[in-house]
Design a protein around this motif. Structure first.
Motif, mmCIF file in Angstrom:
data_model
loop_
_atom_site.group_PDB
_atom_site.id
_atom_site.type_symbol
_atom_site.label_atom_id
_atom_site.label_comp_id
_atom_site.label_asym_id
_atom_site.label_seq_id
_atom_site.Cartn_x
_atom_site.Cartn_y
_atom_site.Cartn_z
ATOM 1 N N SER A 102 4.770 4.341 17.587
ATOM 2 C CA SER A 102 5.536 3.274 16.939
ATOM 3 C C SER A 102 5.066 3.049 15.511
ATOM 4 O O SER A 102 3.876 2.951 15.248
ATOM 5 C CB SER A 102 5.402 1.973 17.736
ATOM 6 N N THR A 103 6.025 2.934 14.628
ATOM 7 C CA THR A 103 5.661 2.781 13.209
ATOM 8 C C THR A 103 5.227 1.368 12.871
ATOM 9 O O THR A 103 4.726 1.124 11.778
ATOM 10 C CB THR A 103 6.841 3.188 12.309
ATOM 11 N N LEU A 104 5.425 0.424 13.777
ATOM 12 C CA LEU A 104 5.003 -0.956 13.560
ATOM 13 C C LEU A 104 3.753 -1.211 14.392
ATOM 14 O O LEU A 104 3.769 -1.076 15.611
ATOM 15 C CB LEU A 104 6.113 -1.920 13.952
ATOM 16 N N VAL A 105 2.664 -1.565 13.721
ATOM 17 C CA VAL A 105 1.416 -1.851 14.417
ATOM 18 C C VAL A 105 0.999 -3.277 14.128
ATOM 19 O O VAL A 105 1.283 -3.812 13.053
ATOM 20 C CB VAL A 105 0.303 -0.870 14.002
ATOM 21 N N GLU A 106 0.345 -3.897 15.102
ATOM 22 C CA GLU A 106 -0.010 -5.301 14.992
ATOM 23 C C GLU A 106 -1.492 -5.513 15.235
ATOM 24 O O GLU A 106 -2.132 -4.754 15.963
ATOM 25 C CB GLU A 106 0.788 -6.116 16.017
ATOM 26 N N SER A 107 -2.022 -6.572 14.618
ATOM 27 C CA SER A 107 -3.396 -6.954 14.864
ATOM 28 C C SER A 107 -3.411 -8.190 15.759
ATOM 29 O O SER A 107 -2.386 -8.830 15.977
ATOM 30 C CB SER A 107 -4.118 -7.248 13.551
ATOM 31 N N ILE A 108 -4.599 -8.560 16.223
ATOM 32 C CA ILE A 108 -4.704 -9.684 17.139
ATOM 33 C C ILE A 108 -4.557 -11.023 16.417
ATOM 34 O O ILE A 108 -4.351 -12.039 17.046
ATOM 35 C CB ILE A 108 -6.037 -9.655 17.914
ATOM 36 N N ASN A 109 -4.680 -11.055 15.105
ATOM 37 C CA ASN A 109 -4.618 -12.331 14.382
ATOM 38 C C ASN A 109 -3.322 -12.480 13.586
ATOM 39 O O ASN A 109 -3.294 -13.195 12.581
ATOM 40 C CB ASN A 109 -5.839 -12.492 13.473
ATOM 41 N N GLY A 110 -2.251 -11.801 14.015
ATOM 42 C CA GLY A 110 -0.931 -12.061 13.455
ATOM 43 C C GLY A 110 -0.489 -11.173 12.318
ATOM 44 O O GLY A 110 0.647 -11.289 11.843
ATOM 45 N N PHE A 111 -1.339 -10.288 11.841
ATOM 46 C CA PHE A 111 -0.915 -9.343 10.821
ATOM 47 C C PHE A 111 -0.166 -8.171 11.453
ATOM 48 O O PHE A 111 -0.411 -7.834 12.612
ATOM 49 C CB PHE A 111 -2.123 -8.792 10.052
ATOM 50 N N GLU A 112 0.714 -7.573 10.695
ATOM 51 C CA GLU A 112 1.386 -6.359 11.133
ATOM 52 C C GLU A 112 1.587 -5.440 9.939
ATOM 53 O O GLU A 112 1.598 -5.893 8.787
ATOM 54 C CB GLU A 112 2.737 -6.661 11.789
ATOM 55 N N ALA A 113 1.707 -4.154 10.207
ATOM 56 C CA ALA A 113 1.948 -3.182 9.140
ATOM 57 C C ALA A 113 2.947 -2.163 9.652
ATOM 58 O O ALA A 113 2.956 -1.823 10.844
ATOM 59 C CB ALA A 113 0.662 -2.492 8.708
ATOM 60 N N GLU A 114 3.779 -1.695 8.760
ATOM 61 C CA GLU A 114 4.797 -0.727 9.133
ATOM 62 C C GLU A 114 4.627 0.557 8.354
ATOM 63 O O GLU A 114 4.585 0.552 7.113
ATOM 64 C CB GLU A 114 6.197 -1.285 8.910
ATOM 65 N N PHE A 115 4.531 1.648 9.061
ATOM 66 C CA PHE A 115 4.425 2.965 8.457
ATOM 67 C C PHE A 115 5.815 3.444 8.088
ATOM 68 O O PHE A 115 6.720 3.499 8.935
ATOM 69 C CB PHE A 115 3.778 3.945 9.438
ATOM 70 N N ASN A 116 6.001 3.762 6.814
ATOM 71 C CA ASN A 116 7.278 4.276 6.338
ATOM 72 C C ASN A 116 7.021 5.633 5.704
ATOM 73 O O ASN A 116 6.540 5.726 4.568
ATOM 74 C CB ASN A 116 7.910 3.311 5.324
ATOM 75 N N LYS A 117 7.338 6.692 6.448
ATOM 76 C CA LYS A 117 7.017 8.040 5.983
ATOM 77 C C LYS A 117 7.817 8.426 4.749
ATOM 78 O O LYS A 117 7.303 9.052 3.823
ATOM 79 C CB LYS A 117 7.250 9.059 7.106
ATOM 80 N N SER A 118 9.081 8.039 4.702
ATOM 81 C CA SER A 118 9.926 8.442 3.577
ATOM 82 C C SER A 118 9.483 7.789 2.280
ATOM 83 O O SER A 118 9.585 8.386 1.201
ATOM 84 C CB SER A 118 11.387 8.103 3.870
ATOM 85 N N CYS B 43 0.853 -1.183 0.000
ATOM 86 C CA CYS B 43 0.000 0.000 0.000
ATOM 87 C C CYS B 43 0.889 1.233 0.000
ATOM 88 O O CYS B 43 1.763 1.373 0.851
ATOM 89 C CB CYS B 43 -0.901 0.017 1.227
ATOM 90 N N ASN B 44 0.655 2.127 -0.934
ATOM 91 C CA ASN B 44 1.326 3.422 -0.960
ATOM 92 C C ASN B 44 0.268 4.515 -0.940
ATOM 93 O O ASN B 44 -0.819 4.351 -1.499
ATOM 94 C CB ASN B 44 2.205 3.568 -2.199
ATOM 95 N N TYR B 45 0.583 5.621 -0.309
ATOM 96 C CA TYR B 45 -0.372 6.713 -0.241
ATOM 97 C C TYR B 45 0.281 8.009 -0.701
ATOM 98 O O TYR B 45 1.509 8.123 -0.764
ATOM 99 C CB TYR B 45 -0.912 6.872 1.187
ATOM 100 N N SER B 46 -0.571 8.955 -1.032
ATOM 101 C CA SER B 46 -0.112 10.277 -1.435
ATOM 102 C C SER B 46 -0.894 11.308 -0.646
ATOM 103 O O SER B 46 -2.137 11.261 -0.597
ATOM 104 C CB SER B 46 -0.320 10.474 -2.937
ATOM 105 N N SER B 47 -0.167 12.222 -0.001
ATOM 106 C CA SER B 47 -0.823 13.286 0.751
ATOM 107 C C SER B 47 0.175 14.393 1.013
ATOM 108 O O SER B 47 1.350 14.123 1.247
ATOM 109 C CB SER B 47 -1.365 12.759 2.076
ATOM 110 N N SER B 48 -0.288 15.616 1.006
ATOM 111 C CA SER B 48 0.584 16.758 1.271
ATOM 112 C C SER B 48 0.693 17.047 2.766
ATOM 113 O O SER B 48 1.511 17.872 3.184
ATOM 114 C CB SER B 48 0.054 18.005 0.542
ATOM 115 N N VAL B 49 -0.125 16.358 3.572
ATOM 116 C CA VAL B 49 -0.095 16.540 5.018
ATOM 117 C C VAL B 49 -0.037 15.162 5.680
ATOM 118 O O VAL B 49 -0.196 14.134 5.026
ATOM 119 C CB VAL B 49 -1.332 17.315 5.509
ATOM 120 N N SER B 50 0.180 15.171 6.982
ATOM 121 C CA SER B 50 0.208 13.907 7.717
ATOM 122 C C SER B 50 -1.153 13.237 7.665
ATOM 123 O O SER B 50 -2.185 13.900 7.640
ATOM 124 C CB SER B 50 0.592 14.161 9.176
#
Lengths: 116, 111
Positions: free
Chosen positions: A54-70, A23-30
């Motif tokens: 924290s840039t790493l977030v986890e779900s209860i069923n084993g998924f995780e996602a990492e926010f990479n601002k750059s 997933c990639n996003y585009s936005s001029s603000v946070s």
């Protein structure tokens, strides 16, 4: 305006294999970032969210996602998938407003199919 | 169970007919939304209501109207249905925790 791009429309993977949904996003603000899951003939359910901290977030069923601002990315990962993970996954963004509706902008979705 | 309830679950309309999709939430959320889901396009916002008494257009409002009847209920009306409005419609609500709660959807076919 914000936009979300999910790079893969279909991801087939064998059971117990690792998976990454991009997933990639585009936005001029946070922004705030979300992953939703939709099982067949059901509504969407929140899987996990990144608001701050924290840039790493986890779900209860084993998924995780990492926010990479750059790289403006919020990829979803799971080290070992199960048949029951077969579903469509949506990435979404919203602006961090308070006191007003927080509109979500969705990506086009990724169909994850776990094969036996 | 607490959540968002949509009615009806399925509907077939003829071109030019009108109908209202109903949505109610029991979580005391201020904000409510109507989305449509089409294959390969994700969910697109039709209308939203930030709070009781207010409504605003989203990305694809043409051909639709909404009413925020009270804090619990937010209806979507199609005045003159067109085949392009064949879709799955989702109602959602949100509170202060930044998470949406979705209804189970209305599958609408316009012939």
């Amino acid at each position: 305006a914000q936009s979300v791009t999910q790079l893969d429309s279909q991801v087939p993977v064998f059971e117990e294999a690792p998976v990454e949904l991009r997933c990639n996003y585009s936005s001029s603000v946070s922004v705030y970032l979300f992953w939703y899951v939709q099982y067949p003939n059901q509504g969407l359910q929140l899987l996990l969210k990144y608001l701050s901290g924290s840039t790493l977030v986890e779900s209860i069923n084993g998924f995780e996602a990492e926010f990479n601002k750059s790289q403006t990315s919020f990829h979803l990962r799971k080290p070992s998938v199960h048949i029951s993970d077969t579903a469509e996954y949506f990435c979404a963004v919203s602006l961090p407003y308070s006191g007003s509706a927080r509109q979500l902008t969705f990506g086009s979705g990724t169909q994850l199919t776990v094969l036996p | 169970n607490a959540g968002v309830t949509q009615t009806p679950k399925f509907q077939v309309l003829k071109t030019g007919q009108s109908m209202t999709l109903q949505c109610a939430q029991d979580m005391n959320h201020n904000s409510m939304y109507w989305y449509r889901q089409d294959p390969g396009m994700g969910l697109r916002l039709i209308y939203y209501s930030a709070s009781e008494g207010t409504t605003d257009k989203g990305e694809v409002p043409n051909g639709y109207n909404v009413s925020r009847l009270n804090k619990r209920e937010f209806s979507l009306r199609l005045e003159s249905a067109a085949p392009s409005q064949t879709s799955v419609y989702f109602c959602a609500s949100s509170g202060t925790d930044y998470g949406y709660t979705f209804g189970s959807g209305t599958r609408l076919t316009v012939v």
